[in-house]
Design a protein around this motif. Structure first.
Motif, PDB file in Angstrom:
ATOM      1  N   ALA A  30       0.808  -1.227   0.000  1.00  0.00           N
ATOM      2  CA  ALA A  30       0.000   0.000   0.000  1.00  0.00           C
ATOM      3  C   ALA A  30       0.838   1.272   0.000  1.00  0.00           C
ATOM      4  O   ALA A  30       0.479   2.269   0.616  1.00  0.00           O
ATOM      5  CB  ALA A  30      -0.977  -0.001   1.169  1.00  0.00           C
ATOM      6  N   ALA A  35       1.783   1.355  -5.967  1.00  0.00           N
ATOM      7  CA  ALA A  35       0.709   1.778  -6.863  1.00  0.00           C
ATOM      8  C   ALA A  35       1.282   2.183  -8.223  1.00  0.00           C
ATOM      9  O   ALA A  35       0.729   1.822  -9.274  1.00  0.00           O
ATOM     10  CB  ALA A  35      -0.069   2.937  -6.248  1.00  0.00           C
ATOM     11  N   GLU A  88      -7.482  -4.332  -9.171  1.00  0.00           N
ATOM     12  CA  GLU A  88      -7.956  -2.949  -9.168  1.00  0.00           C
ATOM     13  C   GLU A  88      -9.143  -2.756  -8.223  1.00  0.00           C
ATOM     14  O   GLU A  88      -9.396  -1.649  -7.775  1.00  0.00           O
ATOM     15  CB  GLU A  88      -8.339  -2.520 -10.589  1.00  0.00           C
ATOM     16  CG  GLU A  88      -7.131  -2.370 -11.489  1.00  0.00           C
ATOM     17  CD  GLU A  88      -7.510  -2.013 -12.912  1.00  0.00           C
ATOM     18  OE1 GLU A  88      -8.447  -2.631 -13.461  1.00  0.00           O
ATOM     19  OE2 GLU A  88      -6.866  -1.112 -13.459  1.00  0.00           O
ATOM     20  N   GLN A  89      -9.851  -3.833  -7.911  1.00  0.00           N
ATOM     21  CA  GLN A  89     -11.020  -3.765  -7.040  1.00  0.00           C
ATOM     22  C   GLN A  89     -10.693  -4.016  -5.569  1.00  0.00           C
ATOM     23  O   GLN A  89     -11.504  -3.718  -4.699  1.00  0.00           O
ATOM     24  CB  GLN A  89     -12.068  -4.795  -7.494  1.00  0.00           C
ATOM     25  CG  GLN A  89     -12.500  -4.651  -8.937  1.00  0.00           C
ATOM     26  CD  GLN A  89     -13.059  -3.278  -9.255  1.00  0.00           C
ATOM     27  OE1 GLN A  89     -13.853  -2.741  -8.495  1.00  0.00           O
ATOM     28  NE2 GLN A  89     -12.636  -2.702 -10.370  1.00  0.00           N
ATOM     29  N   VAL A  90      -9.514  -4.579  -5.304  1.00  0.00           N
ATOM     30  CA  VAL A  90      -9.137  -4.958  -3.941  1.00  0.00           C
ATOM     31  C   VAL A  90      -8.439  -3.792  -3.251  1.00  0.00           C
ATOM     32  O   VAL A  90      -7.639  -3.079  -3.863  1.00  0.00           O
ATOM     33  CB  VAL A  90      -8.224  -6.209  -3.962  1.00  0.00           C
ATOM     34  CG1 VAL A  90      -7.713  -6.559  -2.577  1.00  0.00           C
ATOM     35  CG2 VAL A  90      -8.957  -7.392  -4.574  1.00  0.00           C
ATOM     36  N   ASP A  91      -8.716  -3.616  -1.984  1.00  0.00           N
ATOM     37  CA  ASP A  91      -8.051  -2.591  -1.171  1.00  0.00           C
ATOM     38  C   ASP A  91      -6.564  -2.933  -1.077  1.00  0.00           C
ATOM     39  O   ASP A  91      -6.208  -4.022  -0.629  1.00  0.00           O
ATOM     40  CB  ASP A  91      -8.676  -2.574   0.222  1.00  0.00           C
ATOM     41  CG  ASP A  91      -8.051  -1.543   1.152  1.00  0.00           C
ATOM     42  OD1 ASP A  91      -7.028  -0.912   0.778  1.00  0.00           O
ATOM     43  OD2 ASP A  91      -8.579  -1.373   2.259  1.00  0.00           O
ATOM     44  N   PRO A  92      -5.672  -2.020  -1.491  1.00  0.00           N
ATOM     45  CA  PRO A  92      -4.237  -2.307  -1.451  1.00  0.00           C
ATOM     46  C   PRO A  92      -3.695  -2.523  -0.033  1.00  0.00           C
ATOM     47  O   PRO A  92      -2.603  -3.044   0.144  1.00  0.00           O
ATOM     48  CB  PRO A  92      -3.579  -1.093  -2.099  1.00  0.00           C
ATOM     49  CG  PRO A  92      -4.644  -0.127  -2.393  1.00  0.00           C
ATOM     50  CD  PRO A  92      -5.972  -0.731  -2.080  1.00  0.00           C
ATOM     51  N   HIS A  93      -4.464  -2.157   0.974  1.00  0.00           N
ATOM     52  CA  HIS A  93      -4.057  -2.385   2.364  1.00  0.00           C
ATOM     53  C   HIS A  93      -4.411  -3.792   2.833  1.00  0.00           C
ATOM     54  O   HIS A  93      -3.911  -4.241   3.859  1.00  0.00           O
ATOM     55  CB  HIS A  93      -4.726  -1.361   3.292  1.00  0.00           C
ATOM     56  CG  HIS A  93      -4.289   0.042   3.021  1.00  0.00           C
ATOM     57  ND1 HIS A  93      -4.932   0.838   2.105  1.00  0.00           N
ATOM     58  CD2 HIS A  93      -3.273   0.775   3.529  1.00  0.00           C
ATOM     59  CE1 HIS A  93      -4.329   2.023   2.059  1.00  0.00           C
ATOM     60  NE2 HIS A  93      -3.319   2.011   2.913  1.00  0.00           N
ATOM     61  N   ALA A  94      -5.280  -4.478   2.098  1.00  0.00           N
ATOM     62  CA  ALA A  94      -5.747  -5.805   2.500  1.00  0.00           C
ATOM     63  C   ALA A  94      -4.712  -6.875   2.164  1.00  0.00           C
ATOM     64  O   ALA A  94      -3.972  -6.763   1.172  1.00  0.00           O
ATOM     65  CB  ALA A  94      -7.063  -6.126   1.800  1.00  0.00           C
ATOM     66  N   GLU A  96      -5.319  -9.664   1.000  1.00  0.00           N
ATOM     67  CA  GLU A  96      -5.711 -10.260  -0.272  1.00  0.00           C
ATOM     68  C   GLU A  96      -4.974  -9.612  -1.441  1.00  0.00           C
ATOM     69  O   GLU A  96      -4.626 -10.268  -2.418  1.00  0.00           O
ATOM     70  CB  GLU A  96      -7.233 -10.120  -0.475  1.00  0.00           C
ATOM     71  CG  GLU A  96      -7.711 -10.712  -1.781  1.00  0.00           C
ATOM     72  CD  GLU A  96      -9.177 -10.427  -2.083  1.00  0.00           C
ATOM     73  OE1 GLU A  96      -9.648 -10.915  -3.115  1.00  0.00           O
ATOM     74  OE2 GLU A  96      -9.845  -9.729  -1.292  1.00  0.00           O
ATOM     75  N   TRP A  97      -4.716  -8.302  -1.342  1.00  0.00           N
ATOM     76  CA  TRP A  97      -4.040  -7.607  -2.431  1.00  0.00           C
ATOM     77  C   TRP A  97      -2.644  -8.196  -2.636  1.00  0.00           C
ATOM     78  O   TRP A  97      -2.246  -8.478  -3.767  1.00  0.00           O
ATOM     79  CB  TRP A  97      -3.945  -6.103  -2.136  1.00  0.00           C
ATOM     80  CG  TRP A  97      -3.740  -5.301  -3.393  1.00  0.00           C
ATOM     81  CD1 TRP A  97      -4.717  -4.700  -4.118  1.00  0.00           C
ATOM     82  CD2 TRP A  97      -2.505  -5.023  -4.063  1.00  0.00           C
ATOM     83  NE1 TRP A  97      -4.167  -4.067  -5.208  1.00  0.00           N
ATOM     84  CE2 TRP A  97      -2.810  -4.246  -5.199  1.00  0.00           C
ATOM     85  CE3 TRP A  97      -1.183  -5.346  -3.829  1.00  0.00           C
ATOM     86  CZ2 TRP A  97      -1.843  -3.799  -6.090  1.00  0.00           C
ATOM     87  CZ3 TRP A  97      -0.210  -4.911  -4.720  1.00  0.00           C
ATOM     88  CH2 TRP A  97      -0.543  -4.130  -5.837  1.00  0.00           C
TER      89      TRP A  97
END
Length: 152
Positions: A30, A35, A88-94, A96-97
């Motif tokens: 994140a 990014a 692109e849909q996933v929170d970059p802090h998660a 899962e990203w």
């Protein structure tokens, strides 16, 4: 500069994809750099896939020997596109990203290795030297046009 063939032209983007994948995996979660590198990789993949399909796979589909590999490679491009869209849909802090990012980079590496080790040798058998040179010019022009459009 000495003219290059289609395989040499494609390897330029393959190298860029590998470098961007490594940078993406090495960047902190994140972060602004992460990014930025993701956007660079996304743009490189998109331009490369489209130019490669138009200027390499489609001509190779005219040969019975390379139809199946062409279809397989195009299907893998589609899989990578879907992985990018999901990221692109996933929170970059998660968490899962990070996992999805790792899977994308692994898929990119798998695809590049498969092309270089399986597809290039087979394509080399069905294309003449003149075709290899012409396809390189076509690919480079298409790739450049697509990158310019992305930046506009």
């Amino acid at each position: 500069m000495e003219p290059i063939n289609i395989f040499q032209a494609l390897l330029v983007s393959h190298k860029a994809q590998r470098e961007l994948s490594a940078r993406l995996l090495a960047s902190g979660p994140a972060t602004e750099e992460q990014a930025h590198v993701f956007e660079e990789l996304k743009a490189e993949l998109a331009a490369h896939e489209t130019a490669e399909e138009r200027c390499f796979y489609i001509p190779l589909m005219q040969h019975d020997q390379s139809v199946d590999l062409s279809r397989h490679a195009i299907a893998e491009h589609h899989e990578m596109d879907e992985m990018v869209e999901h990221l692109e849909q996933v929170d970059p802090h998660a968490a899962e990203w990070e996992e999805c990012c790792r899977k994308l980079c692994e898929k990119v590496e798998h695809h590049l290795n498969e092309e270089e080790q399986k597809f290039f040798p087979q394509a080399g058998e069905v294309l003449s030297d003149a075709q290899k040179m012409r396809l390189a010019k076509d690919y480079e022009a298409e790739f450049t046009t697509l990158r310019i459009k992305q930046e506009a």
